[in-house]
Design a protein around this motif. Sequence first.
Motif: not given
Length: 712
Positions: A452, A466, A469-473, A477, A480-481
Motif C-alpha cells: 500500500y 489517497y 492512504i485509505e487502504n492503510i487506514r 489509523k 496512515a497518520e
Amino acid sequence: MAGRQIVAICQSGGEFVRNNDGSMSYSGGEAHAIDIDSEMSLNDLKSEISSMFNLDVDTFSIKYFLPRNKRTPITVSNDKDLRRMVQFHAKSDTTDIYILQNVENRIIRSVVADSGTSIDANNNSLVIVEEAKQKRLCINWDTMITGVGQVFSSSKAFRDALHKYAIANSFMYRFIKNDRSRVTAECTVEDCPWRIHASRSAAKQEFMVKKINDTHTCGKELSKESRRLASQRWVASIIKDKLRNTPNYKPKDIANDLEQEYGLSLNYSQAWRGKFIAKKELHNSHEEACHQLPWFCERIIETNPGSVATLQTSESSRFRFFVAFHASLYGFEHGCRPLLFLDAFSLKVNRQWKYLAATAVDGENDIYPVAFSVVDTENNDNWHWFLVQLKSAFTLSRAITFISSGQIGLEELSKVFEDSFHGYSEQHLIENFTKEMDCSWTQEMKDKMVDYLNEAIYACKVDEFYEAIENIRTQSKELAEWVLAAKPESWSDTYFKGLRYGHYSSRAAEKFNDWISTRYEPSVLQIIDILRCKLMELMYSHRESSNTWTEALVPSANQKVQEDVIKARSLDVVCSADGVFEVSDKSTNVVNTETRECTCRRWQVSGLPCIHALAVMEHTNGCIDEYCSKYFLTECYRLAYSLSINPIPDIGRPVCNDPFHSSSTCPPRTRRMAGRPKEKPVEPRIVIRRAVRCSKCQVLGHNKQTCKSTQL
C-alpha cells in the motif's frame, strides 16, 4: 661496601604522580635527610624516621626506586633489602626514599586522566586505582538507564548506554531481541527478574525505553564471565588515549587497569587483542592516509586532466578526501539524467571511515558513480564540504534532483544547490514505516501494508495517492497518520516537483562493497585505487557493449516501450485538436503531444511515453523515439561512457620523505602476495599445549610415571 654512607632524602606526606611516559614522581609533603650505610638495620632506620616525622614504627613502610627505573617502587621489608638499596645507590651520594603510611586505598594521582594508580602499603604491591577512582572513571554510568520513557537517538545509542550501565552496576545481561527497531535484554542469572525492553516510539525517530524491571536478586557480582562485557573494540576505545601517550602500555597492565577501574576481569589474550586494535587504529589509518593521499591527488590530476581530487588535513591527523574523475563528470553532465543519489556508508572490509557518494543512473538504469569522499564521520560539516566540492566540479548549470535518506547533514543541500530538488529514498521510507509495526503484525500483513505504501509512492494523481492512504487506514489509523506526517511532497510522485525518472532508491553501498571485496583490510589509498580501477573497467565495458546496439533507444527502454505498445493498441483514440487527443481505457485521459503531457502524469514522471501517448502515436504513425526523454537514447548513453579513466602508474610507490632522493628514485613498494599472510604477532605468543596421553593405559591427563592403573 661496608661502612659506605649515603645521604637518604626521606619524603613523607605527599603522593605519587603517574607521568605520561609511565614513570612515577613524588609530589608534595616534607623531606628530611638522614645518613645510612650497609651496616644499618631496618629497625634503626625506622626508629629514626619515626622520631623525624612523629610516626608510629608499625604504621608506615619504606619504598625507593631503582636507578634508571621510575616506574615501580621497591619495598624495603628487611635488613637485606636495606643493604641492597645502599648497594644500588653506592655510586651516588644521595638516594630518595618514600615513607608511605599503611592506610588502605592511598590515592596516587595521574597526569593521564584515565590511568591513575595507587600504592597499597599493606601488601607492598602496586595497585591500580581504588574505589574512589573507579567512581570517577565510571561517573554517571550507573544512571545511564533511568527508567520507562527515557529516549535515545538510536538502538546503538541505547545498547552503548546499557553496556556502561551493566558495567557500573556489576551484572551480566543477554539480548532476547536485538535489531534496529527493538532491543530486549535480561539478566543472565537464572530466576533474576531484571529485564528491559526498548523500541522506536510511534510517529517519531527516537528510541524509547518501554518496559523495565530494575530489581536484581542475583547479587550483581561480576565473575570471570565479566570479560564478555569487554569486547575487543570496547577495550580499544577505552585504552586508545593512554596508548597514544604510553606506547609501552603492557597487556597485563591493561587487564589490571580495567579490572580495578571498571570491575572487568580480562585475560591476557583479550587485553593484547584490544591493544592490537587500538594500535592499528592509531598508527595504521589516519596518519598513513595523510601521508599517502597528497601524492595520490597529484597523480590523479596529472594522469586524468579535468578531474577533481581534494585533500584537507588537520594537525590531529584527521582528513577528508574528495575525488571526481573527469570522465565521470563529463558523462554525467552530457549523458545521464539530472538525478543524483547521496549516500553515506561504511565498507565491510574497513569500517574506520565513512564514504559519502554521489551516484547517478545511466540510460540502462545502471548505477553511475560521479564522485565520492572519504571522511572520518558523517556530520553536517563534512556533508557541506562534500557538496561544495561537488558543485565546484560541475561545469554545466542545470537543476538537479537529489535523493537521499534524509538524515543528518543533508539539510546542507539547500545552502549549496539552491535551485535543486530534494527527495527521500524509497528504501529509507519503507524501513522507517516497517519499524512502526510491532510484533503483533504478521509478516503477511506487513508485506501488504508495504505494498500500500508503494502505491502511495508511485501514485501520480491525488486520488490514487489517497486511495492508497485509505487502504492503510483500514488496517491502522496510526500508520496512515504517520505516512501523511512523513512529508509526501518529498517522496510521492503525486506531489514531488523534481524528476526521478522512475528511480527511488540507490544501490551505492551495495555496489561499492561488492567492488571492495578483499581478503585483507586495505588502506584508504588501496580502497580508492580499487574504486578507480573498477570505474575504469566500468567505463570501458559499457562503451564497448553500447557500440553493438542498433536501436535508437537503449535496450531496456526499447523493451518497455514495445511491451506498452501492445497494450496501447486496444485503447480508443479521438483527436480533439492539433496535438491534443482523448484516450479511453477504464478512464478518459487527455494527451498533448506538443507539451509531451498526459493527464495520467506517467509520461512526465518517467520520461518515457505512457500507454495513452503510445496509443496516440500508433494512431498517427508518429515516431516513438522522438517523444522519449533524450536520456534513454543510445546516442546519449554512449556520451555517458565516451571518455576513459586513465591508468595511474606506480600506484604502489610510497610517498618519499627522504631528503637525499626524490620520489622518482625511491625504491618501489613490494606488492602483497596473494593468500593469507603468514605473520605472527610480536606479542604475546599464545602457546597451545598438547594434551598428555598415558602410554600405559591410553588415558588423557597423565603419563605412565604417574599412572595408577594396575594393568600391564
